[in-house]
Design a protein around this motif. Structure first.
Motif, PDB file in Angstrom:
ATOM      1  N   GLY A 139       1.033   4.387  -2.809  1.00 27.09           N
ATOM      2  CA  GLY A 139       1.082   5.832  -2.558  1.00 27.09           C
ATOM      3  C   GLY A 139       2.259   6.475  -3.267  1.00 27.09           C
ATOM      4  O   GLY A 139       2.145   7.554  -3.852  1.00 27.09           O
ATOM      5  N   MET A 140       3.410   5.816  -3.232  1.00 29.43           N
ATOM      6  CA  MET A 140       4.603   6.356  -3.897  1.00 29.43           C
ATOM      7  C   MET A 140       4.424   6.390  -5.409  1.00 29.43           C
ATOM      8  O   MET A 140       4.802   7.358  -6.072  1.00 29.43           O
ATOM      9  CB  MET A 140       5.823   5.511  -3.528  1.00 29.43           C
ATOM     10  N   LEU A 156      -6.129   0.417   4.331  1.00 30.27           N
ATOM     11  CA  LEU A 156      -5.004   0.586   3.404  1.00 30.27           C
ATOM     12  C   LEU A 156      -4.553   2.036   3.256  1.00 30.27           C
ATOM     13  O   LEU A 156      -3.440   2.306   2.824  1.00 30.27           O
ATOM     14  CB  LEU A 156      -5.372   0.045   2.015  1.00 30.27           C
ATOM     15  N   ALA A 170      -0.712   3.977   2.315  1.00 33.09           N
ATOM     16  CA  ALA A 170      -0.573   4.739   1.069  1.00 33.09           C
ATOM     17  C   ALA A 170      -0.219   6.189   1.385  1.00 33.09           C
ATOM     18  O   ALA A 170       0.588   6.811   0.681  1.00 33.09           O
ATOM     19  CB  ALA A 170      -1.859   4.659   0.256  1.00 33.09           C
ATOM     20  N   ASP A 218      -7.558  11.294  -4.839  1.00 32.06           N
ATOM     21  CA  ASP A 218      -6.117  11.034  -4.889  1.00 32.06           C
ATOM     22  C   ASP A 218      -5.763   9.558  -4.802  1.00 32.06           C
ATOM     23  O   ASP A 218      -4.666   9.158  -5.186  1.00 32.06           O
ATOM     24  CB  ASP A 218      -5.403  11.801  -3.766  1.00 32.06           C
ATOM     25  N   LEU A 219      -6.656   8.748  -4.261  1.00 36.74           N
ATOM     26  CA  LEU A 219      -6.380   7.312  -4.161  1.00 36.74           C
ATOM     27  C   LEU A 219      -7.705   6.558  -4.090  1.00 36.74           C
ATOM     28  O   LEU A 219      -8.628   6.992  -3.402  1.00 36.74           O
ATOM     29  CB  LEU A 219      -5.568   7.000  -2.897  1.00 36.74           C
ATOM     30  N   SER A 220      -7.793   5.452  -4.798  1.00 39.30           N
ATOM     31  CA  SER A 220      -8.975   4.599  -4.674  1.00 39.30           C
ATOM     32  C   SER A 220      -8.978   3.969  -3.289  1.00 39.30           C
ATOM     33  O   SER A 220      -7.935   3.531  -2.798  1.00 39.30           O
ATOM     34  CB  SER A 220      -8.947   3.496  -5.731  1.00 39.30           C
ATOM     35  N   THR A 221     -10.154   3.907  -2.687  1.00 41.80           N
ATOM     36  CA  THR A 221     -10.267   3.271  -1.370  1.00 41.80           C
ATOM     37  C   THR A 221     -11.569   2.486  -1.320  1.00 41.80           C
ATOM     38  O   THR A 221     -12.376   2.556  -2.237  1.00 41.80           O
ATOM     39  CB  THR A 221     -10.272   4.317  -0.233  1.00 41.80           C
ATOM     40  N   ARG A 223      -2.529  16.184  -0.615  1.00 38.69           N
ATOM     41  CA  ARG A 223      -3.308  14.986  -0.930  1.00 38.69           C
ATOM     42  C   ARG A 223      -4.277  14.663   0.199  1.00 38.69           C
ATOM     43  O   ARG A 223      -3.968  14.905   1.375  1.00 38.69           O
ATOM     44  CB  ARG A 223      -2.387  13.763  -1.078  1.00 38.69           C
ATOM     45  N   ALA A 276       0.838  -1.206   0.000  1.00 38.15           N
ATOM     46  CA  ALA A 276       0.000   0.000   0.000  1.00 38.15           C
ATOM     47  C   ALA A 276       0.873   1.256   0.000  1.00 38.15           C
ATOM     48  O   ALA A 276       0.554   2.254  -0.651  1.00 38.15           O
ATOM     49  CB  ALA A 276      -0.942  -0.007   1.204  1.00 38.15           C
ATOM     50  N   MET A 277       1.982   1.203   0.717  1.00 32.10           N
ATOM     51  CA  MET A 277       2.917   2.333   0.712  1.00 32.10           C
ATOM     52  C   MET A 277       3.475   2.549  -0.696  1.00 32.10           C
ATOM     53  O   MET A 277       3.587   3.679  -1.184  1.00 32.10           O
ATOM     54  CB  MET A 277       4.051   2.040   1.699  1.00 32.10           C
ATOM     55  N   CYS A 323     -12.786   6.249  -6.572  1.00 31.24           N
ATOM     56  CA  CYS A 323     -12.003   5.648  -7.638  1.00 31.24           C
ATOM     57  C   CYS A 323     -11.115   6.725  -8.259  1.00 31.24           C
ATOM     58  O   CYS A 323     -11.607   7.627  -8.943  1.00 31.24           O
ATOM     59  CB  CYS A 323     -12.938   5.046  -8.681  1.00 31.24           C
ATOM     60  N   ALA A 324      -9.816   6.617  -8.008  1.00 29.51           N
ATOM     61  CA  ALA A 324      -8.889   7.682  -8.415  1.00 29.51           C
ATOM     62  C   ALA A 324      -8.771   7.805  -9.929  1.00 29.51           C
ATOM     63  O   ALA A 324      -8.512   8.889 -10.434  1.00 29.51           O
ATOM     64  CB  ALA A 324      -7.513   7.427  -7.795  1.00 29.51           C
ATOM     65  N   HIS A 325      -8.939   6.701 -10.653  1.00 28.76           N
ATOM     66  CA  HIS A 325      -8.734   6.810 -12.089  1.00 28.76           C
ATOM     67  C   HIS A 325      -9.997   7.233 -12.838  1.00 28.76           C
ATOM     68  O   HIS A 325      -9.973   7.372 -14.045  1.00 28.76           O
ATOM     69  CB  HIS A 325      -8.130   5.525 -12.671  1.00 28.76           C
ATOM     70  N   LYS A 326     -11.096   7.420 -12.120  1.00 26.67           N
ATOM     71  CA  LYS A 326     -12.309   7.900 -12.780  1.00 26.67           C
ATOM     72  C   LYS A 326     -12.695   9.318 -12.350  1.00 26.67           C
ATOM     73  O   LYS A 326     -13.212  10.081 -13.151  1.00 26.67           O
ATOM     74  CB  LYS A 326     -13.494   6.969 -12.473  1.00 26.67           C
ATOM     75  N   ASP A 366      -5.964   0.960  -9.937  1.00 28.14           N
ATOM     76  CA  ASP A 366      -5.546   2.283 -10.419  1.00 28.14           C
ATOM     77  C   ASP A 366      -4.357   2.196 -11.382  1.00 28.14           C
ATOM     78  O   ASP A 366      -3.799   3.233 -11.745  1.00 28.14           O
ATOM     79  CB  ASP A 366      -5.184   3.196  -9.238  1.00 28.14           C
ATOM     80  N   CYS A 408       2.595   9.171  -6.800  1.00 27.49           N
ATOM     81  CA  CYS A 408       3.355  10.436  -6.795  1.00 27.49           C
ATOM     82  C   CYS A 408       4.512  10.401  -7.792  1.00 27.49           C
ATOM     83  O   CYS A 408       5.425  11.231  -7.724  1.00 27.49           O
ATOM     84  CB  CYS A 408       3.873  10.731  -5.395  1.00 27.49           C
ATOM     85  N   TYR A 410       4.334  19.284  -0.055  1.00 27.81           N
ATOM     86  CA  TYR A 410       2.899  19.100   0.206  1.00 27.81           C
ATOM     87  C   TYR A 410       2.650  18.302   1.483  1.00 27.81           C
ATOM     88  O   TYR A 410       3.553  17.633   2.000  1.00 27.81           O
ATOM     89  CB  TYR A 410       2.217  18.422  -0.992  1.00 27.81           C
ATOM     90  N   GLY A 423       3.364   6.463   2.047  1.00 29.38           N
ATOM     91  CA  GLY A 423       4.081   6.447   0.766  1.00 29.38           C
ATOM     92  C   GLY A 423       4.034   7.794   0.073  1.00 29.38           C
ATOM     93  O   GLY A 423       5.041   8.281  -0.446  1.00 29.38           O
ATOM     94  N   MET A 424       2.858   8.427   0.072  1.00 28.24           N
ATOM     95  CA  MET A 424       2.736   9.753  -0.545  1.00 28.24           C
ATOM     96  C   MET A 424       3.564  10.786   0.217  1.00 28.24           C
ATOM     97  O   MET A 424       4.236  11.629  -0.389  1.00 28.24           O
ATOM     98  CB  MET A 424       1.267  10.206  -0.543  1.00 28.24           C
TER      99      MET A 424
END
Lengths: 313, 277
Positions: A65-66, B124, B128, B116-119, B66, A61-62, B108-111, A97, A69, B143, B131-132
């Motif tokens: 996120g990366m 999870l 994420a 910023d992220l699908s959940t 984000r 999951a991390m 849904c992030a791609h729609k 995604d 970006c 940011y 990671g961001m």
């Protein structure tokens, strides 16, 4: 066979080379960096290496996120854990995604032989093939491993790298032009085709030698990309040789054999046999395990004879 | 940035209007999650309309703040915020959960522009978010990353894997907001999994913690400023909220986690939420 090179060492070395060329590459380990050889990245690029401990869901999951970006994370754990432990973010984030994460599952198949069935990975291909947007690569030797690492990084989108713990005989030269989705015909043959993936490809080549001694002409194909499958080559094999044996260090359900059978069923049904597992294996010496479960040259040759009998019957 | 009284009043009115729109939308659709959407209304509105550095004209701008709605079932409230903030037309809200829509049942992030992220699968979002947040350091950006967690959601073990990693990496640009409404799908959190103070647990995992009245725009805005000022490590804001907030018969009741709204209940809900902007 010629010199043996450890797949995991080739993988670790390739990551470092890749890291030198591409500053967006980051490596995440779930406490298997020493085993997977991904940890070597740390000495060279400590600011781009993460060890998140024994937490595969967190790792994947991390990485999602990366990747969102703009980074290119390579995540690392044993292949048995990549999906079965770390799978939720692989499905719901990375594949959904279409995120640019590279999942490196090491110790695939029976290659972590002595650790026993809990550490064997024989269902990962079946699980991963069902995930949309994912590319699945399973290299057969050290050169192909390095090429697969670079090809995975160059492809925009999620990739699973299925890597062996074992050393494997060198099959390819450095000049070999690896292309995702394009299989390699390693040996010509007219009576049947053996389509194999991973380090077990060299067992398929050895089986073809055994068969040749009996007067049987077997083609051997290295199907390094399990998804998307090179359907064109599968159909060529079907039309030109009329019989196929698939070979994989995996369950015979849902992996390479299933993928090949799906292509044949839709287009050119021909006699087919499957070399792979149907049960949990056990601890033991790796070559001995391959032999016991019919995954060595002798086991493959036996299936080849069976498919020929079916073809001529 | 401190929030002015005028801005606070404006956002309070916006929240009240969004609650009415939410009830209209979920009544019309006869599907979706009212309880958890109502509880995170002020949290999301304060972030999207005051605290976050975002530009609806450039939803993918690399330097933007984000937000991950880790409790993805509150998607309707997220969509209301994004639409009113200008990420997509307000009229598009009517397509929620319909075939061919950009507004999926869970984010849904791609729609959907601005997501910023699908959940959806719980537990999870925090990983994420780590990671961001870490990516900002690697890419030389400044940011912040906000992750909205449910208090039932933190029963997922992966949340605590992420909590450990954020502490190890000292991600000072990561702010998690716990929508602490005390209720989950099958009952109260206390009934389902009595686990004591979430804030104390995050503290034990090395996080800074703050508390807020999760329905006070003024309080939330001030606490977000405090959290942003803290750069030495991740921050957890325990935002005290009420599930179903604003609709009395839904408040604090687990059955309203994801129940379709009947015609009778719709009338009662609309009466409770009033008509004044």
């Amino acid at each position: 066979m010629n010199r043996q090179i450890e797949i995991r060492q080739a993988y670790g070395d390739a990551l470092i080379k890749l890291g030198e060329q591409n500053p967006r590459v980051v490596v995440i380990d779930a406490d298997v960096g020493s085993s997977a050889k991904s940890g070597g990245f740390d000495a060279k690029f400590p600011e781009r290496h993460y060890n998140v401990g024994i937490s595969e869901v967190d790792m994947n999951a991390m990485a999602a996120g990366m990747a969102s970006c703009g980074l290119i994370p390579f995540t690392n754990t044993f292949s048995v854990f990549m999906l079965l432990r770390g799978g939720d973010p692989v499905n719901s984030l990375i594949c959904y995604d279409r995120l640019n994460v590279k999942l490196a599952g090491t110790f695939c198949g029976l290659s972590d032989s002595f650790d026993g069935a809990s550490h064997h990975s024989t269902s990962d291909l079946a699980l991963l093939r069902a995930l949309p947007n994912l590319t699945v690569l399973c290299p057969c030797d050290a050169v192909e491993t390095e090429k697969a690492v670079f090809a995975a990084a160059a492809l925009e989108g999620p990739v699973y790298l299925r890597l062996s713990r074992a050393a494997a005989p060198a099959i390819f030269e450095r000049e070999y032009p690896f292309r995702i989705g394009k299989s390699v015909r390693l040996r010509q043959g007219s009576q049947l085709s053996i389509i194999a993936t991973g380090t077990i490809v060299h067992q398929a080549l050895a089986a073809a030698e055994l068969l040749e001694a009996e007067g049987i002409s077997a083609r051997v194909v290295d199907m390094h990309t399990v998804k998307p499958l090179d359907a064109e080559e599968v159909l060529s094999c079907a039309c030109e040789t009329g019989a196929i044996v698939t070979v994989e260090e995996h369950s015979i359900y849902g992996g390479l054999g299933g993928a090949v059978a799906e292509v044949l069923a839709a287009d050119t049904p021909i006699p087919m046999e499957f070399v792979g597992l149907t049960q949990y294996a056990e601890s033991g010496d790796y070559p001995a395990l391959l032999a016991k479960y019919g995954l060595d040259a002798g086991g493959i040759a036996a299936k080849a004879r069976a498919v020929l009998a079916h073809k001529s019957g | 940035m401190n929030i002015t009284q005028a801005k606070t009043a404006e956002l309070e009115a916006l929240c009240q209007g969004m609650r009415r729109e939410l009830i209209d939308l979920l009544y019309e659709r006869q599907t979706g999650h009212p309880g958890g959407s109502l509880s995170c209304c002020e949290i999301l509105v304060t972030l999207y309309f005051h605290t976050m550095r975002i530009d609806p004209e450039h939803p993918d701008s690399p330097g933007r703040d984000r937000l991950i709605l880790s409790k993805g079932h509150a998607a309707p409230m997220l969509y209301l915020c994004l639409a009113h903030r200008g990420f997509f037309p307000v009229e598009e809200l009517a397509t929620l959960r319909k075939i061919d829509s950009r507004l999926q049942g869970h984010p849904c992030a791609h729609k959907t522009p601005g997501v910023d992220l699908s959940t959806g699968p719980l537990g999870l979002g925090l990983s994420a978010g780590v990671g961001m947040a870490e990516s900002a350091r690697l890419t030389g950006s400044d940011y912040d990353v906000y992750v909205v967690l449910g208090d039932g959601e933190i029963q997922e073990g992966a949340v605590w894997e992420a909590a450990m990693t954020a502490n190890k990496l000292k991600t000072g640009n990561l702010i998690a907001i716990l929508d602490d409404n005390g209720v989950q799908l099958d009952g109260t959190v206390e009934e389902i999994m009595p686990a004591g103070s979430a804030a104390q647990k995050f503290e034990a995992f090395g996080w800074h913690t703050l508390t807020a009245d999760g329905h006070s725009i003024e309080d939330l805005a001030a606490v977000f400023e405090q959290a942003k000022a803290c750069r030495s490590g991740p921050v957890l804001i325990d935002a005290r909220t009420v599930k179903g907030k604003g609709v009395p018969f839904m408040e604090g009741r687990s059955i309203w986690h994801g129940r379709p709204i009947s015609a009778e209940d719709y009338t009662l809900a609309k009466q409770a939420l009033g008509g004044a902007q």
